[in-house]
Design a protein around this motif. Structure first.
Motif, PDB file in Angstrom:
ATOM      1  N   PRO A   1       0.838  -1.205   0.000  1.00  0.00           N
ATOM      2  CA  PRO A   1       0.000   0.000   0.000  1.00  0.00           C
ATOM      3  C   PRO A   1       0.871   1.253   0.000  1.00  0.00           C
ATOM      4  N   LYS A   2       0.454   2.275  -0.729  1.00  0.00           N
ATOM      5  CA  LYS A   2       1.316   3.445  -0.891  1.00  0.00           C
ATOM      6  C   LYS A   2       1.539   4.204   0.413  1.00  0.00           C
ATOM      7  N   LEU A   3       0.640   4.039   1.385  1.00  0.00           N
ATOM      8  CA  LEU A   3       0.789   4.764   2.648  1.00  0.00           C
ATOM      9  C   LEU A   3       1.223   3.865   3.806  1.00  0.00           C
ATOM     10  N   ILE A   4       1.728   2.656   3.508  1.00  0.00           N
ATOM     11  CA  ILE A   4       2.017   1.731   4.599  1.00  0.00           C
ATOM     12  C   ILE A   4       3.060   2.286   5.573  1.00  0.00           C
ATOM     13  N   LEU A   5       4.104   2.926   5.088  1.00  0.00           N
ATOM     14  CA  LEU A   5       5.172   3.377   5.983  1.00  0.00           C
ATOM     15  C   LEU A   5       4.721   4.517   6.890  1.00  0.00           C
ATOM     16  N   PRO A   6       4.098   5.565   6.374  1.00  0.00           N
ATOM     17  CA  PRO A   6       3.586   6.572   7.311  1.00  0.00           C
ATOM     18  C   PRO A   6       2.447   6.054   8.174  1.00  0.00           C
ATOM     19  N   SER A   7       1.572   5.219   7.607  1.00  0.00           N
ATOM     20  CA  SER A   7       0.400   4.762   8.360  1.00  0.00           C
ATOM     21  C   SER A   7       0.786   3.929   9.570  1.00  0.00           C
ATOM     22  N   ILE A   8       1.591   2.895   9.361  1.00  0.00           N
ATOM     23  CA  ILE A   8       1.974   2.034  10.474  1.00  0.00           C
ATOM     24  C   ILE A   8       2.768   2.809  11.514  1.00  0.00           C
ATOM     25  N   GLN A   9       3.638   3.677  11.049  1.00  0.00           N
ATOM     26  CA  GLN A   9       4.475   4.467  11.946  1.00  0.00           C
ATOM     27  C   GLN A   9       3.635   5.316  12.890  1.00  0.00           C
ATOM     28  N   VAL A  10       2.540   5.866  12.376  1.00  0.00           N
ATOM     29  CA  VAL A  10       1.648   6.697  13.180  1.00  0.00           C
ATOM     30  C   VAL A  10       0.651   5.849  13.962  1.00  0.00           C
ATOM     31  N   ASN A  11       0.073   4.856  13.310  1.00  0.00           N
ATOM     32  CA  ASN A  11      -1.009   4.097  13.937  1.00  0.00           C
ATOM     33  C   ASN A  11      -0.529   3.195  15.068  1.00  0.00           C
ATOM     34  N   MET A  12       0.721   2.730  15.023  1.00  0.00           N
ATOM     35  CA  MET A  12       1.214   1.942  16.153  1.00  0.00           C
ATOM     36  C   MET A  12       1.386   2.816  17.390  1.00  0.00           C
ATOM     37  N   CYS A  13       1.357   4.142  17.181  1.00  0.00           N
ATOM     38  CA  CYS A  13       1.426   5.106  18.291  1.00  0.00           C
ATOM     39  C   CYS A  13       0.045   5.679  18.594  1.00  0.00           C
ATOM     40  N   ALA A  14      -1.013   4.936  18.255  1.00  0.00           N
ATOM     41  CA  ALA A  14      -2.398   5.340  18.531  1.00  0.00           C
ATOM     42  C   ALA A  14      -2.782   6.605  17.774  1.00  0.00           C
ATOM     43  N   GLY A  15      -2.203   6.789  16.588  1.00  0.00           N
ATOM     44  CA  GLY A  15      -2.543   7.944  15.773  1.00  0.00           C
ATOM     45  C   GLY A  15      -1.789   9.209  16.122  1.00  0.00           C
ATOM     46  N   GLN A  16      -0.912   9.144  17.111  1.00  0.00           N
ATOM     47  CA  GLN A  16      -0.139  10.329  17.493  1.00  0.00           C
ATOM     48  C   GLN A  16       0.974  10.567  16.478  1.00  0.00           C
ATOM     49  N   LEU A  17       1.065  11.793  15.976  1.00  0.00           N
ATOM     50  CA  LEU A  17       2.150  12.139  15.072  1.00  0.00           C
ATOM     51  C   LEU A  17       3.458  12.260  15.851  1.00  0.00           C
ATOM     52  N   PRO A  18       4.593  12.071  15.187  1.00  0.00           N
ATOM     53  CA  PRO A  18       5.873  12.210  15.889  1.00  0.00           C
ATOM     54  C   PRO A  18       6.011  13.590  16.526  1.00  0.00           C
ATOM     55  N   ALA A  19       6.709  13.652  17.628  1.00  0.00           N
ATOM     56  CA  ALA A  19       6.938  14.931  18.302  1.00  0.00           C
ATOM     57  C   ALA A  19       7.770  15.842  17.407  1.00  0.00           C
ATOM     58  N   PRO A  20       7.534  17.151  17.467  1.00  0.00           N
ATOM     59  CA  PRO A  20       8.366  18.077  16.689  1.00  0.00           C
ATOM     60  C   PRO A  20       9.821  18.013  17.139  1.00  0.00           C
ATOM     61  N   GLU A  21      10.733  18.161  16.185  1.00  0.00           N
ATOM     62  CA  GLU A  21      12.149  18.235  16.524  1.00  0.00           C
ATOM     63  C   GLU A  21      12.504  19.678  16.888  1.00  0.00           C
ATOM     64  N   ASP A  22      13.790  19.967  17.101  1.00  0.00           N
ATOM     65  CA  ASP A  22      14.162  21.270  17.652  1.00  0.00           C
ATOM     66  C   ASP A  22      13.874  22.438  16.714  1.00  0.00           C
ATOM     67  N   ASN A  23      13.551  22.138  15.448  1.00  0.00           N
ATOM     68  CA  ASN A  23      13.154  23.198  14.524  1.00  0.00           C
ATOM     69  C   ASN A  23      11.647  23.343  14.415  1.00  0.00           C
ATOM     70  N   GLY A  24      10.904  22.595  15.249  1.00  0.00           N
ATOM     71  CA  GLY A  24       9.448  22.680  15.264  1.00  0.00           C
ATOM     72  C   GLY A  24       8.749  21.844  14.214  1.00  0.00           C
ATOM     73  N   VAL A  25       9.513  21.077  13.441  1.00  0.00           N
ATOM     74  CA  VAL A  25       8.942  20.262  12.371  1.00  0.00           C
ATOM     75  C   VAL A  25       8.857  18.805  12.805  1.00  0.00           C
TER      76      VAL A  25
END
Length: 307
Positions: free
Chosen positions: A273-297
């Motif tokens: 699936p075209k979104l497998i890498l972002p999807s699993i990465q986020v969904n295994m964390c209960a839908g939480q996006l990664p924390a911002p790094e020191d540049n706010g991104v």
């Protein structure tokens, strides 16, 4: 003896007899990810649950959007509903979950199957998530075991563990309905793939047999539809009778060996699936996006040459 299955059958039968309320189901379909997200409402009150929500994500730009999720949130607010549960059938590989956004807007408890910990362990290694990533499911409010019962107002629900597509897949029987996630698709499209880490075609066959043992009139709501050849409209509701009679992969008379051979041969031809890498990465964390790094991104990882 399959006690959980027996309880699920009893809930459906009692609902069909009018002894328990019949849920109202309102579905929102996202054509970009072919996802059917469902709002399940107690007809006698204001309680509801959300099943398999979508956070819009454009891979090329790396931008998220809230359009799909806010359609559901607006519907719930406009109808004066109270969200008790935000349910995930599994850690999706084809779309990001909007659970954190919806809970921030509406409240509710986030639940998934307890075997999400298996998924977290496997993909925690693939994404080199580090020791700060908890692999015990604590990102979720509730980890359902097979046979765990819950309520949505006066609606009776039970969680059934249906592994095969992933180790953590759950189906939710609520009143006279079953929400199958990716385990079953519409009868003319078939069944879920089993070639992701932890997938198992034989396990999927046995899981499907549990669902096909539900009463014929059980309403079946699927999580995805891709319009099978010859069908011009998207669809997401069928019945157990229809699945048993005409599912192209697993109708009555198909044995486990035949199913496994078909499923493994078919899966070998499928691209990821075209979104497998972002999807699993986020969904295994209960839908939480990664924390911002020191540049706010915020950044998602793209592991190379894993598959």
């Amino acid at each position: 003896m399959d006690t959980a299955q027996d309880i699920a059958i009893s809930i459906v039968q009692r609902t069909l007899r009018g002894e328990l309320p019949r849920p109202d189901v309102h579905t929102f379909f996202d054509p970009d990810t072919f996802t059917a997200s469902h709002i399940v409402r107690d007809p006698g009150g204001d309680a509801c649950a959300i099943i398999d929500s979508v956070l819009d994500f454009d891979y090329a730009s790396g931008r998220t959007a809230e359009t799909s999720a806010m359609r559901m949130a607006d519907h719930i607010k406009e109808n004066g509903l109270h969200t008790q549960w935000v349910l995930e059938t599994h850690a999706h590989a084809d779309h990001l979950s909007a659970a954190p956004l919806l809970i921030s807007q509406l409240g509710g408890r986030l639940a998934i199957g307890k075997h999400i910990t298996t998924v977290q362990n496997v993909f925690g290694k693939i994404f080199n998530a580090g020791t700060e990533f908890a692999r015990d499911g604590t990102q979720f409010d509730e980890l359902f075991e097979d046979g765990d019962q819950f309520q949505i107002g006066s609606l009776q629900g039970i969680a059934l563990h249906v592994p095969g597509h992933t180790p953590a897949c759950m189906a939710y029987v609520i009143g006279d309905t079953v929400f199958t996630g990716d385990t079953l698709f519409m009868p003319d499209y078939g069944t879920a793939r089993c070639d992701f880490p932890g997938g198992d075609a034989a396990a999927l066959y046995r899981s499907i047999q549990r669902l096909l043992a539900l009463p014929d009139a059980t309403r079946v709501f699927v999580c995805h539809d891709y319009k099978a050849p010859g069908r011009d409209v998207y669809a997401w509701e069928t019945t157990i009778a229809d699945q048993r009679a005409s599912n192209i992969h697993v109708h009555a008379g198909i044995d486990e060996q035949t199913f496994v051979a078909m499923r493994e041969k078919r899966d070998a031809t499928l691209s990821m699936p075209k979104l497998i890498l972002p999807s699993i990465q986020v969904n295994m964390c209960a839908g939480q996006l990664p924390a911002p790094e020191d540049n706010g991104v915020r950044y998602l990882k793209l592991p190379l040459n894993v598959w």
